[in-house]
Design an enzyme around this catalytic site. Structure first.
Site, mmCIF file in Angstrom:
data_model
loop_
_atom_site.group_PDB
_atom_site.id
_atom_site.type_symbol
_atom_site.label_atom_id
_atom_site.label_comp_id
_atom_site.label_asym_id
_atom_site.label_seq_id
_atom_site.Cartn_x
_atom_site.Cartn_y
_atom_site.Cartn_z
ATOM 1 N N ALA A 49 0.821 -1.214 0.000
ATOM 2 C CA ALA A 49 0.000 0.000 0.000
ATOM 3 C C ALA A 49 0.856 1.265 0.000
ATOM 4 O O ALA A 49 2.091 1.214 0.072
ATOM 5 C CB ALA A 49 -0.934 -0.018 1.201
ATOM 6 N N HIS A 50 0.177 2.412 -0.032
ATOM 7 C CA HIS A 50 0.874 3.690 -0.162
ATOM 8 C C HIS A 50 1.764 3.990 1.043
ATOM 9 O O HIS A 50 1.454 3.679 2.169
ATOM 10 C CB HIS A 50 -0.111 4.841 -0.408
ATOM 11 C CG HIS A 50 -1.183 4.992 0.634
ATOM 12 N ND1 HIS A 50 -2.244 5.833 0.492
ATOM 13 C CD2 HIS A 50 -1.358 4.401 1.837
ATOM 14 C CE1 HIS A 50 -3.020 5.771 1.556
ATOM 15 N NE2 HIS A 50 -2.493 4.904 2.378
ATOM 16 N N ASN A 51 2.922 4.580 0.738
ATOM 17 C CA ASN A 51 3.893 5.042 1.735
ATOM 18 C C ASN A 51 4.539 3.924 2.547
ATOM 19 O O ASN A 51 5.165 4.181 3.578
ATOM 20 C CB ASN A 51 3.273 6.065 2.674
ATOM 21 C CG ASN A 51 2.932 7.363 1.964
ATOM 22 O OD1 ASN A 51 1.791 7.538 1.520
ATOM 23 N ND2 ASN A 51 3.896 8.256 1.829
#
Length: 353
Positions: free
Chosen positions: A239-241
């Site tokens: 997922a993001h980051n």
């Protein structure tokens, strides 16, 4: 492949036991090998095949007995590593993609390095940079401002979204998406989900390999970071980051939620899942189907859902398996207590009279 046994032994730092002039023409599994094949033995579970294999030679560790005199051996400390080294050197697949196909769509602003191979229907968008000796297979789409290093291999149907960075010596397998939007939404006053713009990117460092059907989301801000030497199996969601540390390996169907930081040299088994915004210590091993719900600050082996240190989780598992017997014991104890209470009550009543 044509190689003499003595040359193969020299290449991997091994010692020949048997015929050093024996010529090897192929490599195979020990249970499937034929005459002229080279195989290897490094797990005790496969020792049974040593007596029946039809291979002409076996890469073997010193602790295994060389019981057969009709075959030759290369004795080496780590047969698995030696075997892979020979495969990578003498049986490297021929990808048969040379030059730039006429059907490829390459923006005039894109910079293409030396000896780059680009397959059919590949799209390379505005301001992209492709390093030397990189191979990009058919139907891959590379969007604006993407930078790809040298000696990288991208298989068919890969999508690399805008502004992402891919390093040198990277392998990306088919149908993977790098830089898809992160799963970011906020509820408005009407209880409706509104999309949070995902304006970051994905940075993949050198020597990373990413399996097929992997999704690595771009950061909302900043970068989702896959560090040097990471190996990701098929069907993994990042997922993001998220940050994945150097030389960590992640098996199939694992899912890592947003802003989680995985340390270096970790091993993450299949179908394990991580909540967001946690940190995993360097050198941690996560077992299959584990559910990691909090940060792990102490390296070790963890399993279960919620994930616990291995010895703790095994004890919990043993207690769960014993619940039926515990229930029976509790039932008998309750019966004994009821019987004792009845006797005490009876004695108390007699004294009262």
């Amino acid at each position: 492949m044509k190689i003499k046994l003595k040359d193969a032994a020299d290449f991997v730092g091994g010692v020949v036991i048997g015929n050093p002039e024996l010529e090897i023409s192929n490599i195979a599994k020990i249970e499937e090998a034929k005459e002229g094949d080279l195989t290897f033995l490094y797990l005790p579970a496969y020792e049974k095949y040593l007596e029946t294999t039809k291979a002409s030679a076996v890469i073997i560790s010193p602790e295994f007995k060389k019981t057969r005199t009709d075959i030759s051996y290369i004795e080496v400390k780590n047969p698995n590593v030696a075997f892979q080294k020979i495969i990578n050197t003498f049986l490297k697949p021929n990808l048969n993609l040379i030059g730039i196909d006429s059907t490829a769509s390459i923006h005039p602003t894109a910079k293409i390095g030396k000896n780059v191979a680009i397959g059919k229907n590949v799209v390379i968008s505005e301001n992209c940079e492709i390093g030397d000796n990189t191979i990009i297979f058919h139907n891959t789409v590379i969007m604006d401002n993407v930078k790809i290093g040298s000696n990288t291999l991208i298989y068919p149907n890969v999508t690399i979204r805008e502004n992402c960075v891919v390093g040198n010596n990277v392998i990306i397998h088919s149908n993977t998406c790098i830089g898809s939007d992160g799963f970011g939404y906020v509820l408005n006053d009407r209880g409706e989900y509104e999309k949070v713009p995902q304006i970051g990117n994905v940075v993949i460092e050198d020597d990373v390999e990413i399996g097929s059907n992997v999704s690595i989301d771009r950061a909302a801000l900043g970068s989702t970071l896959i560090k040097k030497g990471v190996k990701i199996d098929n069907l993994v969601q990042v997922a993001h980051n998220v940050v994945i540390g150097e030389h960590t390996a992640i098996a199939a169907q694992a899912g890592i939620s947003g802003s989680t930081k995985i340390g270096k040299h970790c091993m993450i088994a299949g179908q394990s899942g991580f909540v967001g915004h946690i940190e995993i210590a360097d050198g941690t091993i996560i077992g299959a189907q584990a559910g990691v719900s909090k940060s792990i600050k102490k390296p070790g082996k963890y399993r279960g859902s919620p994930a616990e240190e291995m010895s703790t989780q095994l004890r919990l598992e043993a207690h769960v398996r014993n619940l039926p017997s515990y229930l029976e014991r509790i039932k008998k104890l309750e019966e004994k207590i009821a019987s004792l209470e009845s006797k005490i009550l009876e004695l108390t009543e007699k004294k009262g009279n």
